[in-house]
Design a protein around this motif. Structure first.
Motif, PDB file in Angstrom:
ATOM      1  N   SER A  16    -107.406 -13.177  -8.051  1.00 45.43           N
ATOM      2  CA  SER A  16    -108.295 -14.340  -7.982  1.00 45.43           C
ATOM      3  C   SER A  16    -107.539 -15.642  -8.241  1.00 45.43           C
ATOM      4  O   SER A  16    -107.996 -16.717  -7.846  1.00 45.43           O
ATOM      5  CB  SER A  16    -109.440 -14.193  -8.989  1.00 45.43           C
ATOM      6  N   LYS A  17    -106.376 -15.556  -8.885  1.00 49.94           N
ATOM      7  CA  LYS A  17    -105.571 -16.754  -9.131  1.00 49.94           C
ATOM      8  C   LYS A  17    -105.107 -17.391  -7.824  1.00 49.94           C
ATOM      9  O   LYS A  17    -104.836 -18.597  -7.774  1.00 49.94           O
ATOM     10  CB  LYS A  17    -104.361 -16.398  -9.998  1.00 49.94           C
ATOM     11  N   ASP A  18    -104.994 -16.577  -6.777  1.00 46.96           N
ATOM     12  CA  ASP A  18    -104.581 -17.079  -5.456  1.00 46.96           C
ATOM     13  C   ASP A  18    -105.774 -17.323  -4.537  1.00 46.96           C
ATOM     14  O   ASP A  18    -105.604 -17.481  -3.321  1.00 46.96           O
ATOM     15  CB  ASP A  18    -103.630 -16.080  -4.792  1.00 46.96           C
ATOM     16  N   VAL A  33    -109.720  -4.162  -0.928  1.00 47.68           N
ATOM     17  CA  VAL A  33    -109.372  -5.211   0.034  1.00 47.68           C
ATOM     18  C   VAL A  33    -109.829  -6.557  -0.502  1.00 47.68           C
ATOM     19  O   VAL A  33    -110.978  -6.709  -0.943  1.00 47.68           O
ATOM     20  CB  VAL A  33    -110.018  -4.947   1.408  1.00 47.68           C
ATOM     21  N   PHE A  34    -108.917  -7.542  -0.451  1.00 48.97           N
ATOM     22  CA  PHE A  34    -109.214  -8.910  -0.864  1.00 48.97           C
ATOM     23  C   PHE A  34    -109.130  -9.832   0.358  1.00 48.97           C
ATOM     24  O   PHE A  34    -108.450  -9.532   1.340  1.00 48.97           O
ATOM     25  CB  PHE A  34    -108.208  -9.398  -1.919  1.00 48.97           C
ATOM     26  N   SER A  35    -109.801 -10.979   0.249  1.00 55.92           N
ATOM     27  CA  SER A  35    -109.732 -11.961   1.329  1.00 55.92           C
ATOM     28  C   SER A  35    -109.989 -13.356   0.775  1.00 55.92           C
ATOM     29  O   SER A  35    -110.718 -13.525  -0.211  1.00 55.92           O
ATOM     30  CB  SER A  35    -110.763 -11.640   2.417  1.00 55.92           C
ATOM     31  N   GLU A  39    -106.976 -14.780   5.245  1.00 53.08           N
ATOM     32  CA  GLU A  39    -106.025 -13.695   5.051  1.00 53.08           C
ATOM     33  C   GLU A  39    -106.703 -12.525   4.350  1.00 53.08           C
ATOM     34  O   GLU A  39    -107.621 -12.712   3.542  1.00 53.08           O
ATOM     35  CB  GLU A  39    -104.819 -14.170   4.230  1.00 53.08           C
ATOM     36  N   ARG A  40    -106.215 -11.319   4.675  1.00 49.44           N
ATOM     37  CA  ARG A  40    -106.736 -10.115   4.037  1.00 49.44           C
ATOM     38  C   ARG A  40    -105.582  -9.366   3.379  1.00 49.44           C
ATOM     39  O   ARG A  40    -104.523  -9.190   3.979  1.00 49.44           O
ATOM     40  CB  ARG A  40    -107.428  -9.220   5.070  1.00 49.44           C
TER      41      ARG A  40
END
Length: 220
Positions: A16-18, A33-35, A39-40
């Motif tokens: 979450s910092k990014d 999976v993050f997004s 970007e994923r």
């Protein structure tokens, strides 16, 4: 709260910092999976009870097969994996990141390679020499186009004249052929024939017979 849930929260907090937010989590495969909208990022989590050296490299193989679908790919493993003297070279070579977690924090052991190609924009103005060169190229291109149009016009005129010359040549050849075929017959020389009747062959064509015949006609 279960141990697996606490680990997920720590991993989510680290990303979450990014500006990355979790989209979905597959509990069976341990893939999260993050997004951030553009970007994923794929993260495969190895939990305490399953993490060892062999499992880590098996996970590396499995996520590498899916790496092309994501901007970045990570494997998350417990910090105790360091005690197994894990070789991180394969991770760096494959561009797969490795993060380690404990009860409190998450550490990035190997950064992941971004798979998104970013085209850097050209900064600053072009030098004056380059600008002048570009203008010269534009003028040259314009001159070439003009010359090309003139060449096209001359080419059309040439083919038009060539067609007319061929038509005239064909007409002349036809008239010459007709003139050659029209041959005048030589005048026929009329000679008086002499009736010789049924004379013997030795008297035929005898000039004396013709003379005697004329005299006979005169006396009559």
């Amino acid at each position: 709260m279960s141990v697996s849930r606490r680990i997920l929260q720590r991993v989510e907090k680290w990303f979450s910092k990014d500006g990355l937010k979790p989209l979905n989590y597959d509990g069976e495969s341990g893939e999260l999976v993050f997004s951030n909208g553009s970007e994923r990022v794929l993260v495969k989590i190895l939990f305490e009870d399953e993490a060892d050296k062999d499992t880590l490299f098996y996970a590396l193989t499995s996520v590498f097969a899916e790496a092309s679908k994501y901007s970045m790919v990570y494997i998350a493993a417990p910090t105790r994996i360091r005690r197994e003297n894990v070789d991180t070279a394969p991770f760096m070579k494959a561009g797969i990141g490795l993060i380690l977690y404990d009860e409190y924090e998450v550490y990035e052991e190997v950064p992941a390679e971004s798979r998104v190609k970013r085209v850097s924009s050209r900064q600053g103005r072009q030098p004056v020499e380059v600008q002048l060169l570009e203008k010269s190229l534009i003028r040259i291109d314009s001159s070439i186009r003009e010359l090309s149009e003139r060449v096209d016009s001359l080419e059309k005129a040439y083919f038009s004249l060539l067609r007319e010359v061929r038509e005239i040549k064909s007409l002349v050849e036809k008239k010459m052929i007709v003139a050659e075929k029209t041959v005048q017959q030589p005048p026929v020389k009329l000679e008086e024939s002499v009736e010789t009747g049924s004379l013997p062959s030795f008297l035929k064509d005898n000039p004396w017979v013709e003379i005697l015949s004329k005299r006979s006609e005169e006396s009559s």
